[in-house]
Design a protein around this motif. Sequence first.
Motif, mmCIF file in Angstrom:
data_model
loop_
_atom_site.group_PDB
_atom_site.id
_atom_site.type_symbol
_atom_site.label_atom_id
_atom_site.label_comp_id
_atom_site.label_asym_id
_atom_site.label_seq_id
_atom_site.Cartn_x
_atom_site.Cartn_y
_atom_site.Cartn_z
ATOM 1 N N GLY A 42 0.811 -1.212 0.000
ATOM 2 C CA GLY A 42 0.000 0.000 0.000
ATOM 3 C C GLY A 42 0.844 1.260 0.000
ATOM 4 N N LYS A 43 0.213 2.384 0.262
ATOM 5 C CA LYS A 43 0.853 3.689 0.081
ATOM 6 C C LYS A 43 1.986 3.952 1.057
ATOM 7 C CE LYS A 43 -2.161 6.579 3.019
ATOM 8 N NZ LYS A 43 -3.043 7.767 3.013
ATOM 9 N N TRP A 56 2.638 -6.108 8.687
ATOM 10 C CA TRP A 56 3.432 -5.141 7.937
ATOM 11 C C TRP A 56 4.609 -4.713 8.805
ATOM 12 C CZ3 TRP A 56 -0.839 -1.869 9.883
ATOM 13 C CH2 TRP A 56 -0.399 -0.786 10.675
ATOM 14 N N ARG A 93 -4.611 -3.660 4.466
ATOM 15 C CA ARG A 93 -4.117 -2.409 3.889
ATOM 16 C C ARG A 93 -5.026 -1.243 4.256
ATOM 17 N NH1 ARG A 93 -2.536 -5.819 -0.365
ATOM 18 N NH2 ARG A 93 -4.552 -5.616 -1.399
ATOM 19 N N GLN A 94 -6.323 -1.463 4.236
ATOM 20 C CA GLN A 94 -7.249 -0.400 4.626
ATOM 21 C C GLN A 94 -7.082 -0.046 6.103
ATOM 22 O OE1 GLN A 94 -11.424 -0.727 3.109
ATOM 23 N NE2 GLN A 94 -10.716 -2.624 2.140
ATOM 24 N N GLU A 135 -3.946 2.098 6.538
ATOM 25 C CA GLU A 135 -4.092 3.483 6.092
ATOM 26 C C GLU A 135 -4.919 4.304 7.065
ATOM 27 O OE1 GLU A 135 -5.555 3.455 2.114
ATOM 28 O OE2 GLU A 135 -3.789 2.408 1.300
#
Length: 227
Positions: A170-171, A193, A217-218, A221
């Motif tokens: 992800g970002k 992560w 991932r959500q 974030e």
Amino acid sequence: MSDAHLTERQLIEGPEPVELTDEPIRLSTHDPEQNPQGRGPVSRRRRIALTVALVVGLVGAAALGTAGWRIAQEKDVRLDAPGHLAGLTRDDSDRARSTADYLRSGFAADIDLDRSIGTVYRDPADEKRVVLFFGGTTLLWQPERDLDSLFRLMADETGRVTEVRTVPAGKYGGVMKCGRTSGDGGDFAICGWADHGSVAMGMFANRSVDESAGLFRQLREGIQTRD
């Protein structure tokens, strides 16, 4: 003053005059007949060695510079669990908080963290699809190595973790991996992560690894922020 003609004067004795020949005049004392081919290859080898050393040094310096920039970008991290995130609702019941504290404490015992958090999220659409999240912040020099260590610890606790694979992080970058485990509590997908400033793991009940990876991932974030 003599009145003899200038051309009739005797020359003053001195060094013999230089005799000019067709041979070139050498300005160096080096004898080209001695090892005429010896210096060339040595010089070439030396130049090649110096060139290789220079290239290796430049590549190493560039790698160190890139790593230093990445560490500087990722080292200052905050983790906070909002009440609502990615369609899930944080469970603030005493039982959920006890579970979250247990996970957080166990996680913090395995890795030296500056700050740790743990929380439980529930899916309003299905109470059986609970999500357990725990993580913390610290400076990590080798994020992937530390994440792999946590997966091994999870395997020790749950029996084994299978299907572990790298998934898009992800970002925020870093490294993210997911796998699967099963035990007395049922089947869980496990994702984690790690970057240079944080490390976290999530356990997802009754979800596939692919679905859990997207949800993780959500969660990241919404939970992770950088200064």
